[in-house]
Write a protein that holds these residues in place. Sequence first.
Motif: not given
Length: 598
Positions: A11-12, A15, A80, A94-95
């Motif tokens: 997930r973010k 990042v 991201a 999202d990534i």
Amino acid sequence: MKRTHHCGDIRKTEVGQEVIVCGWVSRRRDHGGLIFVDLRDRSGYVQVVYDEAAMNEGTFHKAESLRSEFVIGVRGKVRARSEETVNPKMETGDIEIVCTELRILNKAKTPPFYIQDGIDVDEKVRLKYRYLDLRRPEMQKNIMLRHRVAKVMRDYFDRNGFLEIETPMLCKSTPEGARDFLVPSRVNPGQFYALPQSPQIFKQILQVAGFEKYFQIVRCFRDEDLRADRQPEFTQLDIEMSFISQEDILTMMEGMIKELFQKSIGVDVPTPFERMDWDTAMDKYGSDKPDLRFDMPLMDISEYVKGSEFKVFNAVIESGGMVKCIKVDGYADIPRRRLDDLVKFVQIYGAKGLAWIQYSEEGIKSPFKKFYSDETFAKIAEATGAKTGDLLLVVADKRLVVDTALGQLRLEMGKERGLIDPDALRFLWVVDFPMYEWSDEEKRWKAMHHPFTAPRDEDIEYLLSDPGRVKANAYDMVLNGVEIGGGSLRIYNAELQEKVFESLGLTPEQAHQKFGFMMDAFQYGTPPHGGLAFGLDRLVMIMAKCDSIRDVIAFPKNQSARDVMSEAPSEVDEKQLRELSIRVSAPKKKDKNENKDN
RNA sequence: GGCCCGGUAGUUCAGUCGGUUUAGAAUGCCGCCCUGUCACGGCGGAGAUCAUGGGUUCAAGUCCCAUCCGGGUCGCCA
């Protein structure tokens, strides 16, 4: 190159980190100097980016050679995605991972079908390449759900003082019930074990042995024809308890189901479940496993149609049969063609025909209209609640035929008219089953549940004189019209057990030969006990919203009881047969696959 | 065992009344091109024992018979 993350979990929050992921190439989008790969492992997907301008030439070249289902390891940095390139359809949308090192762990042939959800492929192809079919996310989910279900069950029973105890797979063949799978004994030439149809006798003997609360998740075997919800080997959650009432068992099981649905699919199931006696279920829904997701009960209209000129109804009623109907709301304009189909439909279930009353805008349409007055049709409308626009479908025959045919027709109409909420879960206990049912084929009474089921105390006197009226302490759990479990209080008295065997046409000698060890055991202090068994495959099938238990079994058989991947069953060497003292009389089969594929 | 439906490129399908077809399409596959796709796109290409066997016919993917295979279902499944 050691994996640090699962694809679907990133997930973010990751990042900027360097990660290593492994998996299968699901899709490759090659833009020339820029390649995207959707990488899949059992947790989900993540997009990996190969940028020619920003990476070493050899790695990019390797990325160009990637194909579907190659197994790769990827080292890269989580980045991201820019706002325009976020993919809301992906959990990890999202990534993306910017690859710095690519390892091709294995190449793959082009798979025969897409490794993705919702494919429309002949099931024989799926089964032949089951390892690819199981790679599809929806199949992975089903198998994971199945694991979760078994885990919650074990936890529940453990917490409630149950012991999981294994019972033999090599058993004694018993009469009654389904056809046995037989296993020849090498060291006892000419003799056979049977694979268990269920651990029934062993679990009862475990009660005699004093374990009090037993459960087991166990494979069972029945050599009968297959269906969408029937496999020759299937899994039961098997349960038996001592010193309990029927009520204790039902409550314990409701608690298990509640916890199961909560913890495995997050659904709250209200308890206690509705109860219905068997007579009512048959009378009102024409089934011992009514689907209560919609109503449409069977209604008896014999009293309105008797004594007329219409011979069909008269003959049926005079010979002890009945005329019943179901009301299909707003379907008076059913096409004639469809009615013809429905006539054929009920004939499958033994009905000789189907009649109808269409309360349509233009008036009443019915094949027996000329035999009855308008008042009669009005009375029937009143009794059944039929309004203008409604359709009554009518079957006349002896009771069991009427109920069965209309019960099936009810289900057909429920589906056709869209009355079934696909998300509904309607649980039901069907109780007070008959002890026996008549077998026309064998001309004798057979145990409806099994021969160890305790009859109701007040019916014991009729065991031999009038078996048809004896009710048993037996119960089935029904979910959405599917029997998912069933059980009973057991006979724990040797004399009563002998009497039941006698009622089933077993001589004392036969009973002793087949069940002697059990009768013996019962003479050494048997506690009152009872239990039930759930069909784990069916339960998971419903939870996973599948139409076939094959979709929740990793390696199922096809309708001809064959495993098309491993090609079982197969012929065996003469030597093996000789060791088993077996001679085969069946003609040699040609290899079924010699003219197929590769 | 009975009944129903089906079997044509890897996959999913179309193929009319038996004849203008060299059995089409989509997708997948292969090659070339392509730097923001996510069902990527563009151009080109290869790919079919029409389940098998027999029959009818001037002519069969198409009609008939048999067999095999798959799915659903009745019987069967204590």
